[in-house]
Design a protein around this motif. Structure first.
Motif, PDB file in Angstrom:
ATOM      1  N   SER A 233      38.568  45.211  31.225  1.00 32.19           N
ATOM      2  CA  SER A 233      37.655  45.986  30.711  1.00 32.19           C
ATOM      3  C   SER A 233      37.565  47.382  31.548  1.00 32.19           C
ATOM      4  N   LYS A 234      36.851  47.950  31.099  1.00 29.37           N
ATOM      5  CA  LYS A 234      36.468  49.503  31.856  1.00 29.37           C
ATOM      6  C   LYS A 234      35.195  49.984  31.626  1.00 29.37           C
ATOM      7  N   TRP A 235      34.383  50.390  32.370  1.00 33.32           N
ATOM      8  CA  TRP A 235      33.137  50.867  32.175  1.00 33.32           C
ATOM      9  C   TRP A 235      32.931  52.402  32.550  1.00 33.32           C
ATOM     10  N   VAL A 236      32.774  53.258  31.659  1.00 29.82           N
ATOM     11  CA  VAL A 236      32.765  54.706  32.272  1.00 29.82           C
ATOM     12  C   VAL A 236      31.586  55.360  31.499  1.00 29.82           C
ATOM     13  N   THR A 237      31.363  56.438  32.062  1.00 29.76           N
ATOM     14  CA  THR A 237      30.189  57.185  31.746  1.00 29.76           C
ATOM     15  C   THR A 237      30.668  58.743  31.461  1.00 29.76           C
ATOM     16  N   GLY A 238      30.717  59.668  32.251  1.00 23.56           N
ATOM     17  CA  GLY A 238      31.052  61.151  32.143  1.00 23.56           C
ATOM     18  C   GLY A 238      29.870  61.723  31.391  1.00 23.56           C
TER      19      GLY A 238
ATOM     20  N   GLN B  24      48.148  44.297  38.765  1.00 24.19           N
ATOM     21  CA  GLN B  24      46.798  44.117  39.343  1.00 24.19           C
ATOM     22  C   GLN B  24      46.777  44.922  40.570  1.00 24.19           C
ATOM     23  N   ARG B  25      45.894  46.064  40.594  1.00 20.48           N
ATOM     24  CA  ARG B  25      45.732  46.882  41.829  1.00 20.48           C
ATOM     25  C   ARG B  25      45.075  45.975  42.919  1.00 20.48           C
ATOM     26  N   PRO B  26      45.875  45.777  43.982  1.00 19.72           N
ATOM     27  CA  PRO B  26      45.147  45.175  45.167  1.00 19.72           C
ATOM     28  C   PRO B  26      44.112  46.028  45.676  1.00 19.72           C
ATOM     29  N   ARG B  27      43.046  45.474  46.168  1.00 15.77           N
ATOM     30  CA  ARG B  27      41.797  46.062  46.850  1.00 15.77           C
ATOM     31  C   ARG B  27      42.150  46.886  47.897  1.00 15.77           C
ATOM     32  N   PRO B  28      41.836  47.930  48.620  1.00 18.93           N
ATOM     33  CA  PRO B  28      42.164  48.426  49.667  1.00 18.93           C
ATOM     34  C   PRO B  28      41.383  47.529  50.830  1.00 18.93           C
TER      35      PRO B  28
ATOM     36  N   ALA C  69      38.692  38.843  40.511  1.00 20.61           N
ATOM     37  CA  ALA C  69      39.894  39.443  39.655  1.00 20.61           C
ATOM     38  C   ALA C  69      39.602  40.437  38.844  1.00 20.61           C
ATOM     39  N   ARG C  70      37.981  40.898  38.760  1.00 21.93           N
ATOM     40  CA  ARG C  70      37.706  41.913  37.793  1.00 21.93           C
ATOM     41  C   ARG C  70      38.221  43.281  38.472  1.00 21.93           C
ATOM     42  N   ARG C  71      38.708  44.032  37.621  1.00 21.97           N
ATOM     43  CA  ARG C  71      39.376  45.365  37.843  1.00 21.97           C
ATOM     44  C   ARG C  71      39.115  46.350  36.569  1.00 21.97           C
ATOM     45  N   SER C  72      38.752  47.436  36.842  1.00 24.41           N
ATOM     46  CA  SER C  72      38.971  48.595  35.797  1.00 24.41           C
ATOM     47  C   SER C  72      40.592  48.578  35.202  1.00 24.41           C
ATOM     48  N   ALA C  73      40.426  48.384  33.861  1.00 26.33           N
ATOM     49  CA  ALA C  73      41.899  48.683  33.205  1.00 26.33           C
ATOM     50  C   ALA C  73      42.098  50.050  32.954  1.00 26.33           C
TER      51      ALA C  73
HETATM   52  C1  FMN Z   1      27.815  53.459  36.468  1.00 34.36           C
HETATM   53  C2  FMN Z   1      29.227  53.678  36.471  1.00 34.36           C
HETATM   54  C3  FMN Z   1      29.877  54.580  35.822  1.00 34.36           C
HETATM   55  C4  FMN Z   1      31.267  54.729  35.717  1.00 34.36           C
HETATM   56  N1  FMN Z   1      31.893  55.864  35.308  1.00 34.36           N
HETATM   57  C5  FMN Z   1      33.035  55.839  35.268  1.00 34.36           C
HETATM   58  C6  FMN Z   1      33.884  56.962  34.632  1.00 34.36           C
HETATM   59  O1  FMN Z   1      33.155  57.808  33.834  1.00 34.36           O
HETATM   60  N2  FMN Z   1      35.248  57.233  34.871  1.00 34.36           N
HETATM   61  C7  FMN Z   1      35.829  56.204  35.412  1.00 34.36           C
HETATM   62  O2  FMN Z   1      37.240  56.290  35.022  1.00 34.36           O
HETATM   63  N3  FMN Z   1      35.429  54.937  35.771  1.00 34.36           N
HETATM   64  C8  FMN Z   1      34.092  54.852  35.671  1.00 34.36           C
HETATM   65  N4  FMN Z   1      33.359  53.973  36.197  1.00 34.36           N
HETATM   66  C9  FMN Z   1      34.493  52.766  36.902  1.00 34.36           C
HETATM   67  C10 FMN Z   1      34.551  52.821  38.269  1.00 34.36           C
HETATM   68  O3  FMN Z   1      34.764  54.147  38.838  1.00 34.36           O
HETATM   69  C11 FMN Z   1      35.502  51.812  38.811  1.00 34.36           C
HETATM   70  O4  FMN Z   1      34.615  50.663  38.742  1.00 34.36           O
HETATM   71  C12 FMN Z   1      36.003  52.052  39.989  1.00 34.36           C
HETATM   72  O5  FMN Z   1      37.075  52.869  39.719  1.00 34.36           O
HETATM   73  C13 FMN Z   1      36.347  50.887  40.920  1.00 34.36           C
HETATM   74  O6  FMN Z   1      37.602  50.347  40.248  1.00 34.36           O
HETATM   75  P1  FMN Z   1      37.257  48.995  39.841  1.00 34.36           P
HETATM   76  O7  FMN Z   1      36.283  48.655  38.714  1.00 34.36           O
HETATM   77  O8  FMN Z   1      38.847  48.313  39.484  1.00 34.36           O
HETATM   78  O9  FMN Z   1      36.950  47.920  41.248  1.00 34.36           O
HETATM   79  C14 FMN Z   1      32.175  53.721  36.284  1.00 34.36           C
HETATM   80  C15 FMN Z   1      31.517  52.537  36.779  1.00 34.36           C
HETATM   81  C16 FMN Z   1      30.041  52.780  37.057  1.00 34.36           C
HETATM   82  C17 FMN Z   1      29.339  51.447  37.649  1.00 34.36           C
END
Ligand code: FMN
Length: 209
Positions: A135-140, A175-179, A9-13
């Motif tokens: 949740s959402k995990w980003v870096t950049g 919810q975005r389905p996984r390809p 169920a986990r997705r990046s929001a």
């Molecule tokens: C180390 C790491 C860095 C990430 N950095 C970014 C980011 O800068 N911007 C972003 O949009 N997503 C970022 N993501 C999120 C992934 O890109 C995201 O998980 C991917 O789009 C797949 O989507 P999902 O999480 O829904 O499966 C990052 C994920 C990881 C593990």
């Protein structure tokens, strides 16, 4: 939800709104994060909460770091991107910075300690999912920017593993389905023969002897 259901169920929001996790829920998520596999029990993770009252100040740090990077590379400052950097820490109810502060005594390789922090970050996201939050995990570029690291109190050898946003996924966000196939990676089966290819047949005629 079973553990496998939570993982699925986990997705990046894309957007997160209130309510965010309360301090008790956040505490439980951080406890889950800290259950990650951790070679040598280095406890290399650090979690920094950017509270709402400091979000604007942290946004200023991100925005001036972006402007400085532009000056250094000669790229023009994009006002839209500048505003986006400034608003970053306020885009979700909770903004956490997950960092690795590796032990440098040589006992456990630094890359393994970063791997442990990545595992902790994933635990955090899964715990958020299990508690009903997005949740959402980003870096950049901000993640490796020395001025951002300094503002977070991180040293030269420390690194930001992620900015983690937590909150509620709005009703409207489907919810975005996984390809198909994305969640079923292929597995290659190693064989001993593969690493020891048969010696090519000798073409030596012995003519020079
Ligand atoms: C180390 C790491 C860095 C990430 N950095 C970014 C980011 O800068 N911007 C972003 O949009 N997503 C970022 N993501 C999120 C992934 O890109 C995201 O998980 C991917 O789009 C797949 O989507 P999902 O999480 O829904 O499966 C990052 C994920 C990881 C593990």
């Amino acid at each position: 939800m079973s553990t496998l259901d939570v993982i699925a169920a986990r997705r990046s929001a894309a957007r997160l709104v209130g309510p965010g996790p309360d301090p008790v829920q956040l505490g439980r998520m951080l406890e889950a994060a800290a259950q990650a596999p951790d070679h040598g029990r280095c406890r290399p993770w650090s979690f920094t909460l950017i509270p709402a009252e400091s979000a604007a100040a942290f946004g200023d740090v991100l925005a001036s770091a972006y402007a400085r990077r532009c000056r250094e590379t000669g790229e023009p400052v994009d006002p839209e991107r500048l505003a986006k950097e400034r608003a970053k820490a306020s885009r979700a109810p909770v903004c956490l910075v997950v960092a690795c502060r590796p032990r440098l005594d040589g006992r456990i390789p630094v890359h393994e300690q970063f791997a442990a922090v990545a595992a902790a970050t994933q635990n955090l996201l899964l715990a958020a999912t299990a508690c009903g939050f997005g949740s959402k995990w980003v870096t950049g570029a901000a993640a490796t920017d020395p001025a951002v690291k300094r503002a977070l109190g991180l040293g030269e050898h420390d690194g930001v593993v992620g900015f983690v946003y937590l909150g509620t996924v709005p009703e409207s966000a489907r919810q975005r389905p996984r390809p198909s196939g994305e969640a079923s990676p292929s597995v290659r089966v190693w064989t001993y023969a593969e690493s020891h290819p048969a010696e090519p047949a000798s073409t030596d005629t012995g003519g020079d002897r």
